[in-house]
Design an enzyme around this catalytic site. Structure first.
Site, PDB file in Angstrom:
ATOM      1  N   ASN A   1     -10.212   0.245   0.809  1.00 51.72           N
ATOM      2  CA  ASN A   1      -8.748   0.276   0.696  1.00 51.72           C
ATOM      3  C   ASN A   1      -8.353  -0.214  -0.698  1.00 51.72           C
ATOM      4  O   ASN A   1      -8.486  -1.393  -1.001  1.00 51.72           O
ATOM      5  CB  ASN A   1      -8.154  -0.616   1.787  1.00 51.72           C
ATOM      6  CG  ASN A   1      -6.641  -0.672   1.770  1.00 51.72           C
ATOM      7  OD1 ASN A   1      -6.011  -0.232   0.815  1.00 51.72           O
ATOM      8  ND2 ASN A   1      -6.062  -1.215   2.827  1.00 51.72           N
TER       9      ASN A   1
ATOM     10  N   CYS B   1       0.814  -1.218   0.000  1.00 51.23           N
ATOM     11  CA  CYS B   1       0.000   0.000   0.000  1.00 51.23           C
ATOM     12  C   CYS B   1       0.847   1.266   0.000  1.00 51.23           C
ATOM     13  O   CYS B   1       0.334   2.365  -0.208  1.00 51.23           O
ATOM     14  CB  CYS B   1      -0.936   0.008   1.208  1.00 51.23           C
ATOM     15  SG  CYS B   1      -2.047  -1.398   1.225  1.00 51.23           S
TER      16      CYS B   1
ATOM     17  N   HIS C   1      -2.705   7.041   3.192  1.00 54.70           N
ATOM     18  CA  HIS C   1      -3.244   5.835   2.555  1.00 54.70           C
ATOM     19  C   HIS C   1      -4.603   5.544   3.197  1.00 54.70           C
ATOM     20  O   HIS C   1      -4.750   5.597   4.416  1.00 54.70           O
ATOM     21  CB  HIS C   1      -2.270   4.679   2.760  1.00 54.70           C
ATOM     22  CG  HIS C   1      -2.877   3.351   2.463  1.00 54.70           C
ATOM     23  ND1 HIS C   1      -3.584   3.108   1.304  1.00 54.70           N
ATOM     24  CD2 HIS C   1      -2.902   2.191   3.181  1.00 54.70           C
ATOM     25  CE1 HIS C   1      -4.015   1.859   1.332  1.00 54.70           C
ATOM     26  NE2 HIS C   1      -3.623   1.284   2.456  1.00 54.70           N
TER      27      HIS C   1
HETATM   28  O1  UT7 Z   1      -3.521  -1.165   3.760  1.00 51.85           O
HETATM   29  C1  UT7 Z   1      -2.845  -1.564   4.903  1.00 51.85           C
HETATM   30  C2  UT7 Z   1      -3.387  -2.831   5.318  1.00 51.85           C
HETATM   31  N1  UT7 Z   1      -4.463  -2.945   6.183  1.00 51.85           N
HETATM   32  C3  UT7 Z   1      -4.787  -2.190   7.248  1.00 51.85           C
HETATM   33  O2  UT7 Z   1      -4.302  -1.126   7.489  1.00 51.85           O
HETATM   34  C4  UT7 Z   1      -5.775  -2.784   8.213  1.00 51.85           C
HETATM   35  C5  UT7 Z   1      -5.267  -2.740   9.630  1.00 51.85           C
HETATM   36  N2  UT7 Z   1      -6.168  -3.382  10.578  1.00 51.85           N
HETATM   37  C6  UT7 Z   1      -7.416  -2.931  10.821  1.00 51.85           C
HETATM   38  O3  UT7 Z   1      -7.839  -1.958  10.239  1.00 51.85           O
HETATM   39  C7  UT7 Z   1      -8.255  -3.627  11.853  1.00 51.85           C
HETATM   40  O4  UT7 Z   1      -7.438  -4.499  12.610  1.00 51.85           O
HETATM   41  C8  UT7 Z   1      -9.444  -4.421  11.244  1.00 51.85           C
HETATM   42  C9  UT7 Z   1     -10.465  -3.467  10.687  1.00 51.85           C
HETATM   43  C10 UT7 Z   1      -8.947  -5.360  10.174  1.00 51.85           C
HETATM   44  C11 UT7 Z   1     -10.090  -5.263  12.343  1.00 51.85           C
HETATM   45  O5  UT7 Z   1     -10.609  -4.434  13.375  1.00 51.85           O
HETATM   46  P1  UT7 Z   1     -10.439  -4.843  14.902  1.00 51.85           P
HETATM   47  O6  UT7 Z   1     -11.174  -3.879  15.706  1.00 51.85           O
HETATM   48  O7  UT7 Z   1      -8.952  -4.981  15.149  1.00 51.85           O
HETATM   49  O8  UT7 Z   1     -11.171  -6.225  14.942  1.00 51.85           O
HETATM   50  P2  UT7 Z   1     -10.598  -7.628  15.412  1.00 51.85           P
HETATM   51  O9  UT7 Z   1      -9.783  -8.234  14.320  1.00 51.85           O
HETATM   52  O10 UT7 Z   1      -9.955  -7.467  16.759  1.00 51.85           O
HETATM   53  O11 UT7 Z   1     -11.932  -8.435  15.585  1.00 51.85           O
HETATM   54  C12 UT7 Z   1     -12.877  -8.089  16.584  1.00 51.85           C
HETATM   55  C13 UT7 Z   1     -14.078  -8.991  16.410  1.00 51.85           C
HETATM   56  C14 UT7 Z   1     -13.740 -10.474  16.318  1.00 51.85           C
HETATM   57  O12 UT7 Z   1     -14.755 -11.168  16.999  1.00 51.85           O
HETATM   58  P3  UT7 Z   1     -14.509 -11.737  18.481  1.00 51.85           P
HETATM   59  O13 UT7 Z   1     -13.358 -12.694  18.327  1.00 51.85           O
HETATM   60  O14 UT7 Z   1     -14.181 -10.549  19.317  1.00 51.85           O
HETATM   61  O15 UT7 Z   1     -15.806 -12.372  18.812  1.00 51.85           O
HETATM   62  C15 UT7 Z   1     -13.830 -10.768  14.843  1.00 51.85           C
HETATM   63  O16 UT7 Z   1     -14.183 -12.111  14.601  1.00 51.85           O
HETATM   64  O17 UT7 Z   1     -14.745  -8.657  15.182  1.00 51.85           O
HETATM   65  C16 UT7 Z   1     -14.930  -9.862  14.427  1.00 51.85           C
HETATM   66  N3  UT7 Z   1     -14.897  -9.512  13.013  1.00 51.85           N
HETATM   67  C17 UT7 Z   1     -15.998  -9.209  12.322  1.00 51.85           C
HETATM   68  N4  UT7 Z   1     -17.293  -9.170  12.671  1.00 51.85           N
HETATM   69  C18 UT7 Z   1     -18.190  -8.807  11.725  1.00 51.85           C
HETATM   70  C19 UT7 Z   1     -13.818  -9.409  12.215  1.00 51.85           C
HETATM   71  N5  UT7 Z   1     -14.217  -9.022  10.985  1.00 51.85           N
HETATM   72  C20 UT7 Z   1     -15.563  -8.906  11.025  1.00 51.85           C
HETATM   73  C21 UT7 Z   1     -16.530  -8.522  10.083  1.00 51.85           C
HETATM   74  N6  UT7 Z   1     -17.820  -8.482  10.479  1.00 51.85           N
HETATM   75  N7  UT7 Z   1     -16.221  -8.172   8.814  1.00 51.85           N
END
Ligand code: UT7
Length: 325
Positions: A282, A113, A252
């Site tokens: 993204n 990215c 980004h």
């Molecule tokens: O371009 C550069 C590359 N990418 C980035 O910059 C992305 C960087 N990371 C992020 O933006 C965030 O970490 C995410 C948006 C990917 C994830 O957000 P988060 O607040 O860190 O969520 P998490 O991974 O800690 O997940 C929290 C919960 C989990 O459930 P439990 O285990 O707490 O019950 C996930 O299973 O959210 C759940 N979850 C979802 N639920 C509904 C993860 N994805 C989804 C989804 N819909 N799409």
């Protein structure tokens, strides 16, 4: 002498998938996506469209906006993680042919990215060193082809698109690229990868292997917030400007929460950052040039304004530029 961004262009695929439609085939909710990312929709390339189609379209638009003909381009750099072909030929060579920029140098650059930031820096340095006049710097991605649509943690985040800029070497001083930083933390390479299955090492004919995005969201999130904060401070130090001297920071477009957290750490308002991930999600290397084009169209980029571009992503890589528009 200065290297300026002369013009911008984009290709945004027509097919728009709002969160409300995505929830019909992905195990997620509109509320989760909006609250965790700020993303409301993404645009997805039509079947049959390849990265070079979008890149060429954005390039033609940028050339038309610059009033420059393709034959006058000395260099094409395409930043992409989703090239038309694995390895070779480069997407930049295909773009060169599609737009008729015959004979100029053309190559792809991979920095995830951060690709557009790296490409802009490389192209600017080449124009300076080799005395070329005009370069096309393009970020183009078809991420919809490499996301695992069963993986809700990643598939909701990405979109397709292309953005291009024409950069030119001019004699006037005091404008254009005034400071830049590029860096990488290769120890984090496996936190964000395009993973391919093991390929057979025999000469048996095999089905093409399609790579998919694998991401440690939390690690990349932390890296992204840290990168923005550190890059802004280092760029201010290197350029000897203050944050308030900058009209815009163009990050980004990965996740609005990343930008909000960085703004808070920097003690500045979120409004200082231009954000459009709500509409495009993204688009990796394409996100910054798409944002620049949109800002230019809205009249937000005024000659003489100071702006900052900030990239971070796979590698893990990071980079930033200070530009006097
Ligand atoms: O371009 C550069 C590359 N990418 C980035 O910059 C992305 C960087 N990371 C992020 O933006 C965030 O970490 C995410 C948006 C990917 C994830 O957000 P988060 O607040 O860190 O969520 P998490 O991974 O800690 O997940 C929290 C919960 C989990 O459930 P439990 O285990 O707490 O019950 C996930 O299973 O959210 C759940 N979850 C979802 N639920 C509904 C993860 N994805 C989804 C989804 N819909 N799409």
């Amino acid at each position: 002498m200065a290297i300026i961004i002369r013009s911008t262009g984009v290709h945004i695929p027509e097919r728009r998938i709002p969160n409300a439609e995505l929830v019909s085939f992905v195990d997620t909710t509109e509320e989760w996506i909006e609250s965790h990312t700020g993303i409301a929709a993404r645009h997805i390339a039509a079947d049959g469209t390849v990265t070079s189609d979008m890149a060429a379209d954005a390039a033609r638009q940028a050339l038309a906006n610059a009033g420059i003909e393709a034959k006058d381009v000395d260099l094409i750099v395409v930043a992409t993680a989703t090239p038309d072909y694995f390895g070779f030929p480069s997407t930049a060579c295909i773009v060169q042919d599609k737009i008729g920029a015959y004979g100029c140098a053309a190559f792809d650059l991979g920095a995830g990215c951060t690709g557009f930031i790296y490409a802009l820096d490389a192209a600017a340095a080449m124009l300076e060193a080799r005395k070329g006049r005009h370069a096309l710097v393009i970020g183009a991605e078809i991420l919809s082809r490499v996301v695992d649509w069963q993986d809700r943690a990643t598939c909701v985040l990405f979109g397709d698109g292309a953005g291009a800029v024409v950069i030119s070497r001019i004699e006037e001083a005091g404008r254009g690229l005034i400071a830049s930083i590029l860096g990488a933390e290769g120890g984090g390479a496996k936190e964000l990868m395009l993973v391919q299955e093991e390929r057979s090492k025999t000469f048996e004919p095999a089905e093409p292997v399609v790579p998919v995005i694998s991401m440690n969201g939390k690690k990349v999130y932390d890296f992204a917030v840290k990168s923005i904060t550190v890059l802004v401070n280092r760029l201010l130090h290197n350029s000897a400007y203050r944050l308030e001297d900058f009209a815009w920071i163009v990050p980004h477009q990965a996740n609005a929460r990343i930008v909000q957290a960085a703004a808070k750490r920097l003690g500045t308002k979120e409004e200082k950052f231009y954000m459009n991930m709500a509409e495009y999600a993204n688009t990796s290397a394409a996100s910054i040039p798409i944002a620049l084009h949109e800002m230019d169209q809205k009249g937000l980029l005024k000659k003489g304004d100071l702006i900052m571009l900030i990239g971070f992503g796979a590698g893990l890589t990071y980079g930033a530029q200070a530009i006097r528009w």
